[in-house]
Design a protein around this motif. Structure first.
Motif, short mmCIF file in Angstrom:
data_model
loop_
_atom_site.label_atom_id
_atom_site.label_comp_id
_atom_site.label_asym_id
_atom_site.label_seq_id
_atom_site.Cartn_x
_atom_site.Cartn_y
_atom_site.Cartn_z
N SER A 9 0.84 -1.19 0.00
CA SER A 9 0.00 0.00 0.00
C SER A 9 0.88 1.24 0.00
O SER A 9 1.83 1.35 0.77
CB SER A 9 -0.90 -0.01 1.23
OG SER A 9 -1.62 1.18 1.31
N ALA A 11 -0.67 4.55 -0.06
CA ALA A 11 -1.42 5.70 0.46
C ALA A 11 -2.44 5.24 1.48
O ALA A 11 -2.86 4.09 1.50
CB ALA A 11 -2.11 6.42 -0.69
N GLY A 12 -2.83 6.18 2.33
CA GLY A 12 -3.84 5.89 3.34
C GLY A 12 -3.20 5.52 4.67
O GLY A 12 -1.98 5.50 4.82
N ARG A 13 -4.04 5.20 5.64
CA ARG A 13 -3.51 4.87 6.96
C ARG A 13 -2.81 3.53 6.98
O ARG A 13 -2.10 3.22 7.93
CB ARG A 13 -4.59 4.95 8.02
CG ARG A 13 -5.64 3.89 7.95
CD ARG A 13 -6.56 3.98 9.13
NE ARG A 13 -7.58 4.98 8.90
CZ ARG A 13 -8.71 5.05 9.55
NH1 ARG A 13 -8.97 4.20 10.49
NH2 ARG A 13 -9.59 5.98 9.27
N ASP A 14 -2.98 2.72 5.94
CA ASP A 14 -2.29 1.44 5.86
C ASP A 14 -1.06 1.52 4.94
O ASP A 14 -0.54 0.49 4.53
CB ASP A 14 -3.24 0.36 5.37
CG ASP A 14 -3.82 0.66 4.00
OD1 ASP A 14 -3.47 1.69 3.40
OD2 ASP A 14 -4.63 -0.14 3.51
N LYS A 43 -10.17 -5.30 1.93
CA LYS A 43 -10.15 -3.84 1.77
C LYS A 43 -10.23 -3.50 0.29
O LYS A 43 -9.52 -4.07 -0.52
CB LYS A 43 -8.86 -3.27 2.36
CG LYS A 43 -8.73 -1.78 2.14
CD LYS A 43 -7.66 -1.20 3.01
CE LYS A 43 -7.56 0.29 2.87
NZ LYS A 43 -8.76 0.98 3.27
N LYS A 45 -9.33 -0.96 -2.51
CA LYS A 45 -8.33 0.10 -2.67
C LYS A 45 -8.10 0.35 -4.15
O LYS A 45 -8.10 -0.56 -4.97
CB LYS A 45 -7.02 -0.34 -2.01
CG LYS A 45 -6.05 0.79 -1.78
CD LYS A 45 -5.18 0.46 -0.57
CE LYS A 45 -4.24 1.56 -0.26
NZ LYS A 45 -4.77 2.49 0.73
N HIS A 49 -2.95 3.37 -5.91
CA HIS A 49 -2.37 3.51 -4.58
C HIS A 49 -1.64 2.25 -4.14
O HIS A 49 -1.36 2.08 -2.96
CB HIS A 49 -3.46 3.84 -3.57
CG HIS A 49 -4.08 5.17 -3.79
ND1 HIS A 49 -5.37 5.45 -3.46
CD2 HIS A 49 -3.58 6.32 -4.32
CE1 HIS A 49 -5.65 6.70 -3.77
NE2 HIS A 49 -4.58 7.25 -4.30
#
Length: 84
Positions: A9, A11-14, A43, A45, A49
């Motif tokens: 991943s 981007a994002g909180r993960d 998830k 996504k 990303h």
């Protein structure tokens, strides 16, 4: 991108976490890692990303969350040693 491919991943909180592709569409992919995102609740996504790797998991690794976690941890250990 296909089922069983290992991705990271971006981007994002993960961000920075490793996932396996459960299924992929044109713009989105469904990802699981067996812990925070089990196979029963993948998830969604955007593909832009995600960083694709050459790593692939077989169907046996995608049968249970336990086997998925084990396969991803082996791959992550290999990446920490300088592999891709």
């Amino acid at each position: 991108m296909e089922r069983g491919q290992i991705v990271k991943s971006l981007a994002g909180r993960d961000a920075g976490e490793w996932f396996a592709v459960v299924s992929a569409g044109e713009d989105f992919a469904l990802l699981a890692n067996g812990r925070e995102r089990p196979l029963e609740r993948p998830k969604k996504k955007r593909r832009k990303h995600l960083a694709l790797t050459s790593g692939m998991l077989d169907e046996e690794a995608l049968r249970s969350n336990r086997s998925l976690r084990a396969a991803l941890s082996c791959f992550c250990e290999h990446c920490d040693e300088g592999g891709k």
